[in-house]
Design a protein around this motif. Sequence first.
Motif, PDB file in Angstrom:
ATOM      1  N   CYS A  45       0.824  -1.215   0.000  1.00 59.74           N
ATOM      2  CA  CYS A  45       0.000   0.000   0.000  1.00 59.74           C
ATOM      3  C   CYS A  45       0.855   1.262   0.000  1.00 59.74           C
ATOM      4  N   ASN A  46       2.176   1.114   0.088  1.00 61.93           N
ATOM      5  CA  ASN A  46       3.050   2.287   0.020  1.00 61.93           C
ATOM      6  C   ASN A  46       3.487   2.618  -1.400  1.00 61.93           C
ATOM      7  N   HIS A  47       3.505   1.613  -2.307  1.00 59.08           N
ATOM      8  CA  HIS A  47       4.070   1.845  -3.643  1.00 59.08           C
ATOM      9  C   HIS A  47       3.694   0.673  -4.541  1.00 59.08           C
ATOM     10  N   LEU A  48       3.524   0.938  -5.822  1.00 60.65           N
ATOM     11  CA  LEU A  48       3.351  -0.151  -6.784  1.00 60.65           C
ATOM     12  C   LEU A  48       4.486  -1.157  -6.666  1.00 60.65           C
ATOM     13  N   SER A  49       4.185  -2.413  -6.898  1.00 57.54           N
ATOM     14  CA  SER A  49       5.242  -3.436  -6.867  1.00 57.54           C
ATOM     15  C   SER A  49       5.905  -3.527  -8.245  1.00 57.54           C
ATOM     16  N   TRP A  50       6.421  -2.414  -8.701  1.00 53.58           N
ATOM     17  CA  TRP A  50       7.023  -2.314 -10.040  1.00 53.58           C
ATOM     18  C   TRP A  50       8.195  -1.352  -9.941  1.00 53.58           C
ATOM     19  N   TYR A  51       9.384  -1.845 -10.209  1.00 56.86           N
ATOM     20  CA  TYR A  51      10.588  -1.044 -10.005  1.00 56.86           C
ATOM     21  C   TYR A  51      11.556  -1.264 -11.158  1.00 56.86           C
ATOM     22  N   ALA A  52      12.454  -0.307 -11.319  1.00 53.51           N
ATOM     23  CA  ALA A  52      13.473  -0.421 -12.359  1.00 53.51           C
ATOM     24  C   ALA A  52      14.582  -1.376 -11.946  1.00 53.51           C
ATOM     25  N   SER A  53      14.780  -1.534 -10.638  1.00 53.21           N
ATOM     26  CA  SER A  53      15.884  -2.360 -10.157  1.00 53.21           C
ATOM     27  C   SER A  53      15.638  -2.727  -8.704  1.00 53.21           C
ATOM     28  N   ARG A  54      16.408  -3.681  -8.216  1.00 56.39           N
ATOM     29  CA  ARG A  54      16.356  -4.050  -6.801  1.00 56.39           C
ATOM     30  C   ARG A  54      16.781  -2.861  -5.933  1.00 56.39           C
TER      31      ARG A  54
END
Length: 533
Positions: A45-54
């Motif tokens: 709920c803090n952020h989309l589970s989608w990132y550019a990197s670890r």
Amino acid sequence: MAPVRVAAAQIEAGQDVAANLAACLRVIDAAAAAGAQLVVLPEFCNHLSWYASREQAHQRATRPGDDFLTAIAERARRHHMWIKVNVTHAYGNGRTGGTNLIFDEKGEIAGRCDKQTLMGAENDFLDPADHVGPVLDTPLGRLGMYACMEGVINEVTRGLTLRGAQVLLNSLNSFATDEADLHIPVRAAENKVWVVAANKVGPLLPAGELPAIAERLGVPPEWLHGAGESQIVAPDGTVVAKAPRTGEAIVVADIDPSRADDKRRPDGTDILAGRRPELYAPIAEPPVGRRRGPGAAELTVAVARGFGHVREAALEGHQLIVLPELSAGPQSLAAALGGTTGVAVTSVIENGAHVGIVVGAQGVVVRQPQLHATRGAGPAGHSPTGKRIVPVDLPWGRLAVIVGDDALYPETFRLAALADADVVAVPYRAQEPWELALGLPERAAENRLNVIVATPYGQPAAVFGLSTDFTLWTSWQGPFTGRISTPLRTDVPATTYRAGAVVAPAQAANRLVSRRTDLVDGRPWRLLGALIN
């Protein structure tokens, strides 16, 4: 104990952490205004589970004392309520968890745990748990926490139940529509506990990238939104409150956690006391992968109620015919199958034991003693004599038989999957509605097994076949439905004597529900001490 008012809240959460926090606080305030003593929020709920990197995932994760967690804690104190959230959380050792946090009415973190089984791209950015989560003894009851993919398989919720949880709190980040009508409620029913589950709504991927990703996956963009339908489920599997499919919302219900202390079926069987942990050791062993190739693309099967229908089904070309418990002896079945290549499955009493049998035209092919004790209707009072699943290889694939009340136990079907079964025959007598509505379809779904259930005349039966349309990472033959693992269901009415269906043994070899996420080998095998001790 006194009733407890609980709430499940669904929100949209994107890449703007401040906007996500504002949404969390809105639904917390709404739950408090409705009198809730506990509210559950969605996963991540803090952020989309989608990132550019670890590295980016770690940088954007919550940390102790940051603005996000401080604001949640303040709301817990203000409203004197318990709040369960799931966030990406950065640890000092460089790990990033998919972390469940529960704040007590004083705003203190009363418990935390990381997600044990990660889903798809989460494996690229997050670290799985290295220990099990707590069961918290609170004024609201004994609480356990889990998240999303951990409810698509059975082991995490089973472990929490075995350690005493009465109320399970599930945070989801899922577009799958079969969460709400299968995976969420079945965990309540099979463990006889309460479940409070909160899912997301709105896009689960960055809005600017969503159209291109949807085109690449071959699904309409709207199917990559959170599926909503946050809900509260009673220990019998009844959904007592459910939110809409779309839109920010809360649902509230008054629950009695002590109801979860009664684990008995109508015949008095205690579904936890009846377990046989000494048989479940393979579930907690390191995965070795499926060692057999796929079975046949198609198999014609039949449910036959009454010995007289066996020959008719065999002559019609059904290769597997499943009868209810104690329907006929092996000699009679062999005679009925004479001149055909079909096999029939039922059970018999042999030397005081309840034993499943697979019979062909030449006689008994394999015997499967029942693994768990039985009482009440059917072969009452027979002690279990089975020590393991005994599969048999047939021209179309590998068959396992799950006898009578063995079908109550998720562990039994997991053992069949670990034995590389393609098809499971279940001569059975149901006692509660959830068993056929939720339990047996989930056994097919979470293990990728074709399951044929034969019940006595007067009870509904069903065939659960595996679909070729299973994962987002392969092309679908039909339109995308949002249902990721629910099997294809053929119902057999209670007053039908014979019914046929087609199942797909070959599909049991495909267990990848998402990239790097195997439904069987992805179980958190290192953390399953509660299941085998």
